[in-house]
Design a protein around this motif. Sequence first.
Motif, PDB file in Angstrom:
ATOM      1  N   LEU A  76       0.814  -1.128  -0.036  1.00 45.36           N
ATOM      2  CA  LEU A  76       0.038  -0.033   0.057  1.00 45.36           C
ATOM      3  C   LEU A  76       0.747   1.414  -0.279  1.00 45.36           C
ATOM      4  CD1 LEU A  76      -2.779  -1.168   2.616  1.00 45.36           C
ATOM      5  CD2 LEU A  76      -2.839  -1.191   0.072  1.00 45.36           C
ATOM      6  N   VAL A  83       3.379  10.687   3.521  1.00 44.33           N
ATOM      7  CA  VAL A  83       2.001  10.008   4.024  1.00 44.33           C
ATOM      8  C   VAL A  83       1.438  10.762   5.068  1.00 44.33           C
ATOM      9  CG1 VAL A  83       2.597   7.612   3.241  1.00 44.33           C
ATOM     10  CG2 VAL A  83       3.521   8.413   5.409  1.00 44.33           C
ATOM     11  N   SER A  86      -2.814   7.471   9.851  1.00 41.29           N
ATOM     12  CA  SER A  86      -4.110   7.290  10.340  1.00 41.29           C
ATOM     13  C   SER A  86      -4.031   6.609  11.965  1.00 41.29           C
ATOM     14  CB  SER A  86      -4.684   6.690   9.556  1.00 41.29           C
ATOM     15  OG  SER A  86      -6.124   5.786  10.199  1.00 41.29           O
ATOM     16  N   THR A 147      -1.702   0.170   6.712  1.00 35.81           N
ATOM     17  CA  THR A 147      -2.923   0.351   6.456  1.00 35.81           C
ATOM     18  C   THR A 147      -3.034   2.016   7.491  1.00 35.81           C
ATOM     19  OG1 THR A 147      -3.851  -0.952   8.155  1.00 35.81           O
ATOM     20  CG2 THR A 147      -4.193  -1.513   6.133  1.00 35.81           C
ATOM     21  N   VAL A 150      -1.183   7.013   4.600  1.00 35.92           N
ATOM     22  CA  VAL A 150      -2.305   7.285   3.515  1.00 35.92           C
ATOM     23  C   VAL A 150      -1.403   8.272   2.692  1.00 35.92           C
ATOM     24  CG1 VAL A 150      -4.298   8.458   2.808  1.00 35.92           C
ATOM     25  CG2 VAL A 150      -4.300   7.253   4.982  1.00 35.92           C
ATOM     26  N   SER A 315     -10.050   6.682   6.336  1.00 38.88           N
ATOM     27  CA  SER A 315      -8.946   7.351   6.267  1.00 38.88           C
ATOM     28  C   SER A 315      -8.378   7.234   4.616  1.00 38.88           C
ATOM     29  CB  SER A 315      -7.739   6.717   7.113  1.00 38.88           C
ATOM     30  OG  SER A 315      -8.402   6.652   8.538  1.00 38.88           O
ATOM     31  N   ARG A 316      -8.310   6.169   4.244  1.00 39.78           N
ATOM     32  CA  ARG A 316      -7.575   5.794   3.037  1.00 39.78           C
ATOM     33  C   ARG A 316      -8.544   6.317   1.767  1.00 39.78           C
ATOM     34  NH1 ARG A 316      -3.218   3.048   2.898  1.00 39.78           N
ATOM     35  NH2 ARG A 316      -3.775   2.625   0.535  1.00 39.78           N
ATOM     36  N   THR A 317      -9.642   6.662   1.873  1.00 45.09           N
ATOM     37  CA  THR A 317     -10.266   7.366   0.690  1.00 45.09           C
ATOM     38  C   THR A 317     -10.837   8.634   1.201  1.00 45.09           C
ATOM     39  OG1 THR A 317     -12.316   6.337   1.544  1.00 45.09           O
ATOM     40  CG2 THR A 317     -11.426   5.255  -0.455  1.00 45.09           C
TER      41      THR A 317
END
Length: 365
Positions: A76, A83, A86, A147, A150, A315-317
Motif C-alpha cells: 500500500l 504520507v 491514521s 494501513t 495514507v 482514512s484511505r479514501t
Amino acid sequence: MKVKAAVLWEVGQPMEIREVDLDEPKTGEVLVKIGSAGICRSDRHFMHGDAPIAIPVVLGHEGAGTVVQTGPGVTLAQEGDQVILSFVPACGRCRSCLEGHSNLCDLHGATGANMLDGTTRLHADGKDIHHMGKVACFAEYAVIPETGVVPVTSGLPMDKAAMIGCSVTTGVGAALYSAEIKAGSTVAVIGCGGVGLNVIMGAALANAGKIIAVDIREAQLEFAMRFGATHTVNAADQDPVRQVRDLTDGRGADYTFEVFGSADTTKAAYEMAGKRGIVTVVGIAPWGQEASINAVDLVRNEKTLRGSYYGSARSRTDMPVMVDLYQSGKLNLDDLVVRHYTLDQVNEAYADLDRGEIGRGAIMF
Ligand code: APR
Ligand code: ZN
C-alpha cells in the motif's frame, strides 16, 4: 535503530525526551520519518489519566511524514511516499471494516497501543514502549502498519498534512459524514479548538445557514469567525443553551456538536438542539463520566444523539478528499496552524494548549 522520542513513563508527569530503540518494520509495516506532529487534546487526556492507555507510551497521533523503508509484503505504500498517518490502521477484515466503518476497526480496538500483532516496536531500558494509535509520532521515526499510512500528493506542507491526520478529518468528517449537515440548516459548535474549528469549516462547506460558535474564551470565538462561524456565544458569561435558542428563533439548532469533551458540554449540546435536531458528540469526556438527558424530550422532539469517532471517515479514501479541499482553497488550514515547536518543546506545547492559546500547534522535525 536509535531515535529521539517523547516517552510518557507515568500519568501526570511530563514526557521525557530521550533516545529509544525502534525495531525494523515487520510484515505489513512501514518505517516513516516524521515530518510534523500536531498538538491535540486527545494526547492530553492520556497524560492526565482522563483516558486509559498502556504505559510507558510514545504519544502523538496527528502526524505526517515520509516512508523510508517498507517491511515484507507491503503493497500500500512505497519508499519515498509522503504520507498522512491514521491512528486507526484498519485490518480490512473484521466486521466493522467490511461494513465500511474502518474508523471502528475491531482488531485495532483489540490491540490498542500495540501493533496489530499485539507486540511493540519501541523499547527502552529493557521495557516495551507502547505506540499511541499505532502511530506514536512524538518521535523522529515511527513504525506503522501499512494501513495506517495514507499516501498523498507530495509537496503538501507537513504541518497541514499532519492536521489532516486527526483534527481536520475528525472535525470536517463529523460535519459531513456523521451529521450529514443539510444546506441552509442551523448549527451550533461547542468548543472551538483545533477540532471544533474544523467542524465549523465542515458546516460552512455543507452550506449551513447559521453557524454558532460556542466557547468560553473570547479569542477562540473571534478566531472561529475566520473559519465560517456566523455568530458567537461566550459560555463563560451567559447560558449557552438559552443563547443558541435565542439565535434560532427559539427553536434550537438543527445540528449541534460537542467538541470539548465533558458531560456538561454534552448535555448542553443535547439541550441546544431543536425538534428533530441531530446532536453529534466528538469530544472525549473523562473516562467514566455520564451525561444525563431528558428521556421524554428525546422522544417528543425526535432528537438524535450520536457519537462521531474520527469523523466517521474512511482514512484511505477520505483523507485524500481533505487534501483536495485544502489544495482547492476550500479548507483554510493555513490559518489553522499558528504555532510551531521542536520535539524538545513538546511539554511546553501542551502547557500552551492548557492555557487556551488559539489555533493549532504543531511539532516540526
Ligand atoms: N464550553 C465551551 N467551550 C469550552 C468549554 C465549555 N465549558 N470548556 C473548554 N472549552 C473550549 C476551550 O476553550 C477550547 O477552545 O473547548 C476548546 C477545546 O479545544 P482544544 O483544547 O484545542 O481541543 P481539541 O484538540 O480541539 O480537541 C477537542 O475533541 O478529539 C477530541 O480528544 C479531543 O476531547 C477532545 C476534543
Ligand atoms: Zn487528535
